[in-house]
Structures are given as C-alpha cells and as structure tokens.
Design a protein around this motif. Structure first.
Motif, PDB file in Angstrom:
ATOM      1  N   ALA A 106     113.056   8.162   9.079  1.00  0.00           N
ATOM      2  CA  ALA A 106     114.142   8.199   8.081  1.00  0.00           C
ATOM      3  C   ALA A 106     114.421   9.633   7.666  1.00  0.00           C
ATOM      4  CB  ALA A 106     113.746   7.355   6.871  1.00  0.00           C
ATOM      5  N   LEU A 146     116.251  11.377  10.347  1.00  0.00           N
ATOM      6  CA  LEU A 146     117.652  10.939  10.371  1.00  0.00           C
ATOM      7  C   LEU A 146     118.454  11.663   9.291  1.00  0.00           C
ATOM      8  CD1 LEU A 146     119.796   8.684  11.321  1.00  0.00           C
ATOM      9  CD2 LEU A 146     119.147   7.584   9.189  1.00  0.00           C
ATOM     10  N   LEU A 147     117.862  11.751   8.076  1.00  0.00           N
ATOM     11  CA  LEU A 147     118.564  12.426   6.980  1.00  0.00           C
ATOM     12  C   LEU A 147     118.757  13.907   7.300  1.00  0.00           C
ATOM     13  CD1 LEU A 147     116.857  10.762   3.888  1.00  0.00           C
ATOM     14  CD2 LEU A 147     119.161  10.366   4.739  1.00  0.00           C
ATOM     15  N   ARG A 160     119.077  15.141  10.245  1.00  0.00           N
ATOM     16  CA  ARG A 160     120.146  15.213  11.254  1.00  0.00           C
ATOM     17  C   ARG A 160     121.515  15.051  10.608  1.00  0.00           C
ATOM     18  NH1 ARG A 160     119.701  10.827  15.575  1.00  0.00           N
ATOM     19  NH2 ARG A 160     121.938  10.653  15.489  1.00  0.00           N
ATOM     20  N   LEU A 161     121.570  14.076   9.677  1.00  0.00           N
ATOM     21  CA  LEU A 161     122.838  13.848   8.971  1.00  0.00           C
ATOM     22  C   LEU A 161     123.257  15.097   8.209  1.00  0.00           C
ATOM     23  CD1 LEU A 161     122.754  10.288   7.352  1.00  0.00           C
ATOM     24  CD2 LEU A 161     124.510  11.231   8.844  1.00  0.00           C
ATOM     25  N   GLN A 202     124.523  17.645  10.597  1.00  0.00           N
ATOM     26  CA  GLN A 202     125.842  17.275  11.119  1.00  0.00           C
ATOM     27  C   GLN A 202     126.918  17.443  10.061  1.00  0.00           C
ATOM     28  OE1 GLN A 202     124.673  13.414  12.430  1.00  0.00           O
ATOM     29  NE2 GLN A 202     124.527  14.018  14.580  1.00  0.00           N
ATOM     30  N   ASN A 203     126.558  17.138   8.799  1.00  0.00           N
ATOM     31  CA  ASN A 203     127.536  17.331   7.723  1.00  0.00           C
ATOM     32  C   ASN A 203     127.958  18.784   7.622  1.00  0.00           C
ATOM     33  OD1 ASN A 203     127.742  14.693   6.928  1.00  0.00           O
ATOM     34  ND2 ASN A 203     126.101  14.831   5.406  1.00  0.00           N
ATOM     35  N   ARG A 250     130.529  19.683  10.106  1.00  0.00           N
ATOM     36  CA  ARG A 250     131.869  19.090   9.967  1.00  0.00           C
ATOM     37  C   ARG A 250     132.875  20.061   9.392  1.00  0.00           C
ATOM     38  NH1 ARG A 250     130.321  13.730   6.795  1.00  0.00           N
ATOM     39  NH2 ARG A 250     132.554  13.376   6.602  1.00  0.00           N
TER      40      ARG A 250
END
Lengths: 410, 220
Positions: free
Chosen positions: A7, A10-11, A13-14, A17-18, A21
């Motif tokens: 988890a 994943l956070l 990575r998020l 990625q944010n 953006r």
C-alpha cells in the motif's frame, strides 16, 4: 507486513505520478525549493567557513584588553598585546575574585626574561612565557606545526625565529623539554624568540631558577602572574569593562588592543547570527508557499481524494499521499539546491577566496564531513518544508466526508 | 441486508438549514436489486451517500450486513467500505495516472490485501471484456470501457452491497444496456445486493424493489 508495504509503495507511486501530471507546476516548485536550498547550503558553508576562519584570524589578533600591574611596561602592536617582562606582578586570583562582567575569556601569563636558562652558549637572553593551555587564546592560534596529541607538561612551543625542530630536546635550567610546536612569524620580538610552556611547567622550574639566579622572580610564585589577556564577550563595551576593572582594582593598568578589531569581531558575530535567522526565515517562507500551493492542489484534486476515501483509503493514507507528494518535490528541490550550492561554492572559491588567499588572508573551508553534514541538513530541511507545508491542507482533506470531496464541495 | 432507520440529512446553508433527507426508513434484503428513483434534487444521491458511508447522516442509522456504519470510527468505516461496499459513481471515477489493472486493484491495495490483488483485478477485467486493456490508462479507453473498469473495481473486494449512482447517465443506449447487464449479472451471479440510483424509469423497472424519493422522503 508485505501488504502494508505494498500500500505504501502504491501511494508513493501515486504521489510520483501526481507530480508528473503537472510538470511545469512541479518544476517551478522544485526550482523554488532548489533556490532556497542552494542559498542555504552555500550560505551555511560559507558562513561556517568564515566563522572558523574568523576564529583563527581573530584569535591571532590577540586580546581585546590586557590587565597588568600599574607600573608595568606594555608593548602595543596593531595586532597583538604583549606583556613586557618585569618584576611587577598581580595576584593570580585577581579576576577570579572580582571578575568584571563583559569578559568572555581571561588568560593569565607569566613572563620571565632570563639569560641563565642554558639555551645558547653565550648566556643568551630568552623570554620564558608561561600560559595555561586551557585558557589560552593568543599563543596557540599561531602554531603552524605541532606534534600529534595534546601539549604535555614537558613540552614547549618555540617562536618562529628559533631553529629547534619538532620533537627535539631543549634543556631549560637543567630540565629537558620536548619541542612540541612552533609558532609562525608574529612580528613581535618577544614571541619570535620566546619559549612558551605551561604555567605549571614554568612554576616547576622555580627551584632550579632560584638556585641558578640566587633569587626567586616574583612571577614564579604560584599566587602571582605577570598579567592577564582578556577577550570581551559579544556586545560588551571596552570602556565599560575597563572602568569596571579599574574601579575594583586601582593597582592595575588596563591596556586596550585595537578597538576597531574588537568592533569588527563583535559585529561579524552578530552578522553571522543574523544570517542564520535569514536562512531560517527563507525556509519558513518556502514552507508557507508550499502550503498555499498544496491547498490549491488538494482543492483541485478533491474528487480524486474523495474517491480514494470512498474505496477505502484511511485518513493517514490521504495525509501520507499528499505529504509524500510534497516531500518528493521539495526533497528533489533540495538535491538540486545542494548541487547548485556546490557550484556556487566552487565559484566563490575561484573568485573571492582566491583573492583573499592572494592577499594573505586565510580562508579555511569546512572539512568534507562538515560539508556533507550541511548538505544532508539542507536536504532534510527541504523535505521538512514539504511536509510542514502540505500537512495542514492534507489534514483538512482527510477530515472531510468522501461524498463532500467527490461532489467538490468546500 | 441493508436497513435504514429514521435517516435524515440537513445541510447548513447561508439561508438556513435545508433538509435533504427526512426520516427515511427502508430495508433491502440481501441479494436483492433495488432502484431508488426520484426527480433531480429529490435527495436520492444524498440518501445513497449515507447508505454507502460516504456522508454522515444528521440523524438515524444505516446497517449493512448487521453493522451500524455510522457508529464506526472514520478509519474503521473506511475499512468497512473497502471490504463490504462497491461504488459506481455517475462520473468516470478512475485515477488518471493508474492503469486499468491498478485502478481495479486499488481498493485491495489500500486495504492491505495486496496478495493476489492484481491477479483478481485481471480476472475481473477479463470478465468485463477488457482483457486487452489491462495496461491501458483511462484516457486511452472509451466512456463505456471506463465504466466497466469502475464496475470491476467495485466488485474486486467481493462486496455485499453494490451502490450505483446514475451509472449510465452519460452513456449511449447500447453502452447503457451493456453496463446495466454487467451490474445485474453481478447481482444475480454473485448474490451482491444492488442499489441503483436513477431517474430513468425504464431502468428502474428492471429492479425487484423500487424506492421512490420525493422531497427528501420515501414516497409511500
């Protein structure tokens, strides 16, 4: 455990990625933090280098004040105060019993001029200067070469005009001493050919000196000294200290060094403290900027955060995601800043430091470990700026109901 | 089983409190397909948000599979949502930076059930006819495909309750049929209780139970 780390991964990575953006916005944030970090890193290294250079340079400038017996002669040079050898002495505890406020350090000295020490073949006159290595701030800064380890009771330091090599033996009044260190040229005769030893070692020679000379010089009594060299505390005024000393001890003479140098020393200390405050303020304002930016980012991403909450993200995960995103950006800024700061330092070294060195002004860079520590501190500070800046907006978002966030309310 | 008792929701506005939902009691038995219908602004979405644990009611309680949702703490409720409730919103609710596979696996990963999460997500996407889009980002998929990814994500945790809020309002008729087919299949094949919020009476007609909301109350 593996699932929890999944988890977190994943956070992370998020968050990464944010950042990707909105590249321009991320780039500007990174650049802003990099600028602050570069200034902070280069500034900290230069300030600390100046500080250490100052501590050597200013200590070589000698004392701010000298306290000697009323009838003693003094030799005042622009940079150094030297007690002229005489039989006039002061009580060794003079400043211990009536220490005036405003004195940062007091170094007692015993100065004996003798032509019977045994040095030289024709009764060479030599000044034996007894000082306390722990309190001293005027002799040791001039040491250019020394043996490893601390100065011992059978060690002496010789002036620059003496040819004795380090580690060789020097016999004073029949007692062998080891040449522990050598001073660089001070321009002051007493120091150029002087022999410096600890006060205790000099006092230990008293019986031999008495035997050789037939008298015991007064400064070799344990309760007497030739004089004191004083350094003023930051902010202390020379006149006030002098007045306070004279009012308590009418039998003394207080001699001032270069008051201009004292002023520069005190002023530069204050300037360095002020620069530290400025760097702290700069990081503080960057944190506020990050906070404002992340308030806008959280507002822009309300629906996404609401969605994450709706499908099971807990408060800590929402805070973690946003704070991590900010920390990644500001830590990246910190890395770029440290690199940019290192380039600035290189530029500084090739320009100003080069000229200072050419002019004979010593500039001592921080050692590598301290420099690496400063870089590490800047990186940590940059990451903390992100954490502090993004914490409040993320905390507020984490407290909202998922439905309000999804609808974009508030 | 879904039970709501005395459910109310009042919003504070500049012009004073506005009651969106007033004392709603309803029961939907486990495995049933219920439709909540009503005109725009009738309060049906607010009702669904409270049922789904997304918006705290001003009064009343919601019990899903025997658990009073609003008696749980925020984190416990989040965990309960991840494990027991699936959502299909009326907008394309996918994270744009994640591939379809990761979007579907997200609830399991957030809940710390990462073991086999991606395999389960891949199987569901295959089931939704998206086997060729596992690595596609939302922007690379059509609206219908995105909605199918959302349904797969809603089902990935094997929920007891599937909530769909106007899931086809922005889709063409053919895609609407596909999506409704998938939701109904999940209800029938998995025994998942399905609550659909819609203003489309034709869709509501397919439900086993219809709950009509008007002015924040359930019409008799």
């Amino acid at each position: 455990m593996a699932d929890a780390s999944g988890a977190r991964l994943l956070l992370a990575r998020l968050a990464l990625q944010n950042l990707g953006r909105r590249r321009i916005r991320t780039g500007l944030l990174v650049a802003a933090v990099a600028l602050s970090s570069a200034i902070a890193f280069a500034g900290a290294v230069i300030m600390r280098s100046i500080e250490s250079s100052m501590s050597v340079g200013f200590s070589r400038l000698g004392a701010d004040l000298m306290v000697v017996p009323l009838d003693a002669l003094t030799h005042l040079t622009a940079a150094l105060l030297v007690v002229e050898p005489s039989d006039s002495t002061l009580p060794a505890d003079l400043l211990a019993t009536g220490k005036a406020p405003g004195i940062a350090r007091a170094a007692p000295q015993r100065v004996l001029r003798t032509d019977r020490s045994g040095i030289g073949t024709h009764g060479e006159s030599v000044d034996l200067i007894g000082f306390d290595p722990l309190d001293d701030f005027t002799v040791q800064p001039w040491i250019t070469e020394r043996l490893p380890g601390a100065m011992g009771p059978r060690d002496v330091i010789v002036g620059s005009a003496r040819t004795a090599r380090l580690g060789t033996e020097l016999v004073l009044f029949g007692t062998p001493f080891r040449v522990y260190g050598k001073l660089s040229a001070t321009g002051v005769g007493t120091h150029e050919r002087g022999i410096f030893l600890s006060s205790n070692s000099l006092l230990a020679l008293a019986p031999a000196i008495q035997t050789q000379t037939g008298t015991l010089p007064p400064m070799l009594r344990p309760d007497r000294v030739s004089g004191f060299l004083l350094q003023l505390a930051p902010g202390a005024r020379e006149l006030q200290v002098r007045f306070a000393l004279l009012s308590h001890h009418p039998q003394i003479k207080v001699v001032a060094g270069g008051s201009l140098l004292t002023g520069i020393r005190q002023g530069l200390s204050a300037l360095l403290s002020g620069a530290v405050v400025l760097v702290a303020l700069m990081f503080g304002s960057t944190a506020v900027m990050v906070g404002v930016l992340f308030s806008a980012i959280v507002s822009e991403r309300r629906a996404e955060l609401g969605l994450l909450k709706a499908i099971g993200a807990r408060r800590g995960q929402i805070i973690g995601l946003t704070v991590l995103e900010a920390m990644m950006a500001t830590a990246a800024g910190g890395v770029f800043g440290v690199v940019a700061g290192a380039l600035l330092l290189r530029l500084f070294e090739r320009s100003l430091v080069f000229h200072l060195t050419q002019m004979g002004v010593p500039f001592l860079w921080l050692d590598r470990l301290d420099m690496a520590l400063s870089a590490g501190l800047c990186l940590v500070a940059a990451a903390l700026v992100g954490m502090v800046g993004a914490f409040i907006p993320s905390l507020r978002a984490s407290r909202r109901e998922p439905y309000d966030l999804v609808r974009g309310d508030g | 089983m879904l039970i709501c008792e005395g459910l109310s929701k009042t919003y504070d506005t500049d012009r004073g409190p506005v009651a969106a939902i007033r004392g709603v009691d309803l029961t939907v038995n486990a495995g049933r397909y219920a439709a909540i219908i009503g005109r725009s602004g009738s309060g049906k979405s607010s009702l669904m948000a409270m049922i789904g644990g997304l918006s705290r009611p001003s009064a009343g309680c919601v019990k899903v599979a025997g658990t009073d949702l609003w008696s749980l703490g925020a984190d416990a409720r989040a965990r309960f949502r991840a494990r027991n409730i699936g959502y299909v919103f009326q907008f394309a609710s996918l994270l744009p930076t994640l591939r379809a596979l990761d979007n579907v696996a997200l609830p399991l990963l957030l809940d710390g059930r990462g073991q086999g999460a991606r395999e389960r997500a891949a199987a569901l996407l295959e089931e939704m006819g998206l086997g060729a889009h596992l690595d596609a980002f939302p922007s690379e998929m059509s609206a219908g495909e995105q909605r199918r990814v959302v349904i797969a994500r809603a089902l990935v945790g094997d929920p007891v309750l599937l909530l769909a809020d106007e899931p086809t309002s922005d889709l063409d008729e053919e895609t609407e049929r596909e999506i409704m087919g998938l939701l109904e299949r999940a209800n029938r094949a998995r025994g998942t209780t399905l609550v659909l919020v819609t203003h489309n009476l034709a869709l509501a007609a397919q439900a086993e139970q219809v709950i009509q909301v008007a002015d924040g109350a359930v019409a008799p």
